[in-house]
Scaffold this active site. Sequence first.
Site, PDB file in Angstrom:
ATOM      1  CE  LYS A  16      43.020  31.954  37.016  1.00 51.24           C
ATOM      2  NZ  LYS A  16      44.338  32.031  36.844  1.00 51.24           N
ATOM      3  NE  ARG A  91      41.765  27.447  40.727  1.00 50.17           N
ATOM      4  CZ  ARG A  91      42.377  28.534  40.837  1.00 50.17           C
ATOM      5  NH1 ARG A  91      43.843  28.219  40.452  1.00 50.17           N
ATOM      6  NH2 ARG A  91      42.086  29.864  40.623  1.00 50.17           N
ATOM      7  NE  ARG A 130      48.674  39.112  41.042  1.00 49.59           N
ATOM      8  CZ  ARG A 130      48.003  37.883  40.876  1.00 49.59           C
ATOM      9  NH1 ARG A 130      47.244  37.922  39.940  1.00 49.59           N
ATOM     10  NH2 ARG A 130      48.462  36.872  41.317  1.00 49.59           N
ATOM     11  NE  ARG A 164      46.705  36.506  44.982  1.00 54.46           N
ATOM     12  CZ  ARG A 164      46.334  35.866  43.942  1.00 54.46           C
ATOM     13  NH1 ARG A 164      45.488  36.390  42.993  1.00 54.46           N
ATOM     14  NH2 ARG A 164      46.523  34.578  43.634  1.00 54.46           N
ATOM     15  NE  ARG A 175      49.108  31.384  42.563  1.00 51.02           N
ATOM     16  CZ  ARG A 175      49.612  32.518  42.545  1.00 51.02           C
ATOM     17  NH1 ARG A 175      50.440  33.314  43.287  1.00 51.02           N
ATOM     18  NH2 ARG A 175      49.008  33.379  41.692  1.00 51.02           N
TER      19      ARG A 175
HETATM   20  P1  AP5 Z   1      45.630  38.573  36.486  1.00 48.15           P
HETATM   21  O1  AP5 Z   1      44.275  39.247  35.904  1.00 48.15           O
HETATM   22  O2  AP5 Z   1      45.765  38.902  37.921  1.00 48.15           O
HETATM   23  O3  AP5 Z   1      45.853  37.038  36.518  1.00 48.15           O
HETATM   24  P2  AP5 Z   1      44.981  35.800  37.006  1.00 48.15           P
HETATM   25  O4  AP5 Z   1      44.850  34.741  36.088  1.00 48.15           O
HETATM   26  O5  AP5 Z   1      43.793  35.950  37.701  1.00 48.15           O
HETATM   27  O6  AP5 Z   1      46.142  35.218  38.149  1.00 48.15           O
HETATM   28  P3  AP5 Z   1      45.922  34.668  39.456  1.00 48.15           P
HETATM   29  O7  AP5 Z   1      47.278  34.846  40.407  1.00 48.15           O
HETATM   30  O8  AP5 Z   1      44.821  35.577  40.556  1.00 48.15           O
HETATM   31  O9  AP5 Z   1      45.643  33.116  39.240  1.00 48.15           O
HETATM   32  P4  AP5 Z   1      45.407  31.997  40.294  1.00 48.15           P
HETATM   33  O10 AP5 Z   1      44.892  30.877  39.589  1.00 48.15           O
HETATM   34  O11 AP5 Z   1      46.934  31.779  40.554  1.00 48.15           O
HETATM   35  O12 AP5 Z   1      45.153  32.516  41.726  1.00 48.15           O
HETATM   36  P5  AP5 Z   1      43.389  32.563  42.218  1.00 48.15           P
HETATM   37  O13 AP5 Z   1      43.344  33.672  43.060  1.00 48.15           O
HETATM   38  O14 AP5 Z   1      42.539  32.160  41.273  1.00 48.15           O
HETATM   39  O15 AP5 Z   1      46.907  39.056  35.815  1.00 48.15           O
HETATM   40  C1  AP5 Z   1      48.282  39.143  36.560  1.00 48.15           C
HETATM   41  C2  AP5 Z   1      49.103  40.384  36.270  1.00 48.15           C
HETATM   42  O16 AP5 Z   1      49.385  40.322  34.875  1.00 48.15           O
HETATM   43  C3  AP5 Z   1      48.294  41.692  36.859  1.00 48.15           C
HETATM   44  O17 AP5 Z   1      49.303  42.513  37.453  1.00 48.15           O
HETATM   45  C4  AP5 Z   1      47.699  41.945  35.458  1.00 48.15           C
HETATM   46  O18 AP5 Z   1      47.691  43.397  35.424  1.00 48.15           O
HETATM   47  C5  AP5 Z   1      48.814  41.508  34.438  1.00 48.15           C
HETATM   48  N1  AP5 Z   1      48.117  41.283  33.246  1.00 48.15           N
HETATM   49  C6  AP5 Z   1      46.902  40.365  33.275  1.00 48.15           C
HETATM   50  N2  AP5 Z   1      46.999  40.193  31.713  1.00 48.15           N
HETATM   51  C7  AP5 Z   1      47.774  40.936  31.038  1.00 48.15           C
HETATM   52  C8  AP5 Z   1      48.054  41.016  29.501  1.00 48.15           C
HETATM   53  N3  AP5 Z   1      47.582  40.472  28.786  1.00 48.15           N
HETATM   54  N4  AP5 Z   1      49.110  41.878  29.233  1.00 48.15           N
HETATM   55  C9  AP5 Z   1      49.795  42.411  30.099  1.00 48.15           C
HETATM   56  N5  AP5 Z   1      49.462  42.534  31.594  1.00 48.15           N
HETATM   57  C10 AP5 Z   1      48.583  41.599  32.121  1.00 48.15           C
HETATM   58  O19 AP5 Z   1      43.663  31.472  43.232  1.00 48.15           O
HETATM   59  C11 AP5 Z   1      44.420  31.306  44.426  1.00 48.15           C
HETATM   60  C12 AP5 Z   1      44.488  30.115  45.208  1.00 48.15           C
HETATM   61  O20 AP5 Z   1      43.309  29.808  45.720  1.00 48.15           O
HETATM   62  C13 AP5 Z   1      44.836  28.765  44.500  1.00 48.15           C
HETATM   63  O21 AP5 Z   1      46.425  28.548  44.583  1.00 48.15           O
HETATM   64  C14 AP5 Z   1      44.154  27.646  45.226  1.00 48.15           C
HETATM   65  O22 AP5 Z   1      44.948  27.442  46.455  1.00 48.15           O
HETATM   66  C15 AP5 Z   1      43.018  28.303  45.546  1.00 48.15           C
HETATM   67  N6  AP5 Z   1      41.775  28.236  44.856  1.00 48.15           N
HETATM   68  C16 AP5 Z   1      41.127  29.222  43.870  1.00 48.15           C
HETATM   69  N7  AP5 Z   1      40.149  28.494  43.134  1.00 48.15           N
HETATM   70  C17 AP5 Z   1      40.219  27.109  43.371  1.00 48.15           C
HETATM   71  C18 AP5 Z   1      39.386  26.142  43.111  1.00 48.15           C
HETATM   72  N8  AP5 Z   1      38.395  26.164  42.207  1.00 48.15           N
HETATM   73  N9  AP5 Z   1      39.610  24.712  43.561  1.00 48.15           N
HETATM   74  C19 AP5 Z   1      40.781  24.950  44.569  1.00 48.15           C
HETATM   75  N10 AP5 Z   1      41.464  25.647  44.767  1.00 48.15           N
HETATM   76  C20 AP5 Z   1      41.101  26.953  44.414  1.00 48.15           C
HETATM   77 MG    MG Z   2      43.209  36.446  39.718  1.00 48.01          MG
END
Ligand code: AP5
Ligand code: MG
Length: 219
Positions: A16, A91, A130, A164, A175
């Site tokens: 994402k 979400r 990551r 992280r 997650r």
């Molecule tokens: P990356 O782009 O970082 O992936 P991502 O989908 O952003 O993964 P996240 O871990 O950030 O998602 P998440 O939903 O668990 O966490 P969030 O911070 O949103 O890519 C991952 C890795 O792969 C990187 O190293 C990248 O370089 C590599 N990569 C990516 N694409 C690639 C490709 N195509 N090919 C090769 N390599 C690739 O949320 C964290 C926490 O916050 C949640 O658990 C929850 O507790 C809370 N939270 C956030 N939003 C909400 C909400 N709306 N409601 C309630 N709680 C929430």
């Molecule tokens: Mg992210």
Amino acid sequence: MDKIVALLIGPPGSGKGFQAKIIQELFNIPHISTGDMLREEIKNKTSLGAIIEEKIASGKLVEDSIMNKLLEEKIKKPESIKGFILDGYPRTLAQAINLDYIFVNHNITNYKVIELVVGDKVVIERILNRYTCLNCGSVYNKISNNPQVEGVCDNCKSKNLSKRSDDVLEVVEQRLVTYHNQVKPILEYYDKKNKRYVMPTDQGTEENYKKQLLKIINN
Ligand code: AP5
Ligand code: MG
């Protein structure tokens, strides 16, 4: 001119943040990551940060009421006037319904929901490799995406690169469970509105993703 609004939905590690950066460069609109916003609250030791820290550490969701308020404040900001990319919101179905109210208030009708699809095994591998710049949030990967100078962020030159705290296997698995438990009704909701586009992110080059994103958003 219509605002450009893209919603990125996908499991942890589906890219994402990675795809949001591409859209941001293509259209010059802000990347709104709810996860980054929450981590900022924790980093700044705000009262909200103290409430949500435990949830994030355990891979559970933060309450809808908190998320809805945070998001609305962000969308009201002048920098979102041309549009924005939502990474990690909605979400829950309740968040998707809330977003509709926000869209009505801001006159947004032409938005795209992009579902990033990739298997759990691949995302676990990606997340465990990551690391992130703690200063500006730029994301790297030990296998596929290291900064040009080892240990130095390409974007802000900070040396504060780190994993992280929720990127450990046990929390990543939780997650993923949380994601799979919540996502089906959200996708069905957007299917009914004819808004969902599917984009596999298990393989592909940045150039290829760029083409697909342009096609979806300009459609
Ligand atoms: P990356 O782009 O970082 O992936 P991502 O989908 O952003 O993964 P996240 O871990 O950030 O998602 P998440 O939903 O668990 O966490 P969030 O911070 O949103 O890519 C991952 C890795 O792969 C990187 O190293 C990248 O370089 C590599 N990569 C990516 N694409 C690639 C490709 N195509 N090919 C090769 N390599 C690739 O949320 C964290 C926490 O916050 C949640 O658990 C929850 O507790 C809370 N939270 C956030 N939003 C909400 C909400 N709306 N409601 C309630 N709680 C929430
Ligand atoms: Mg992210």
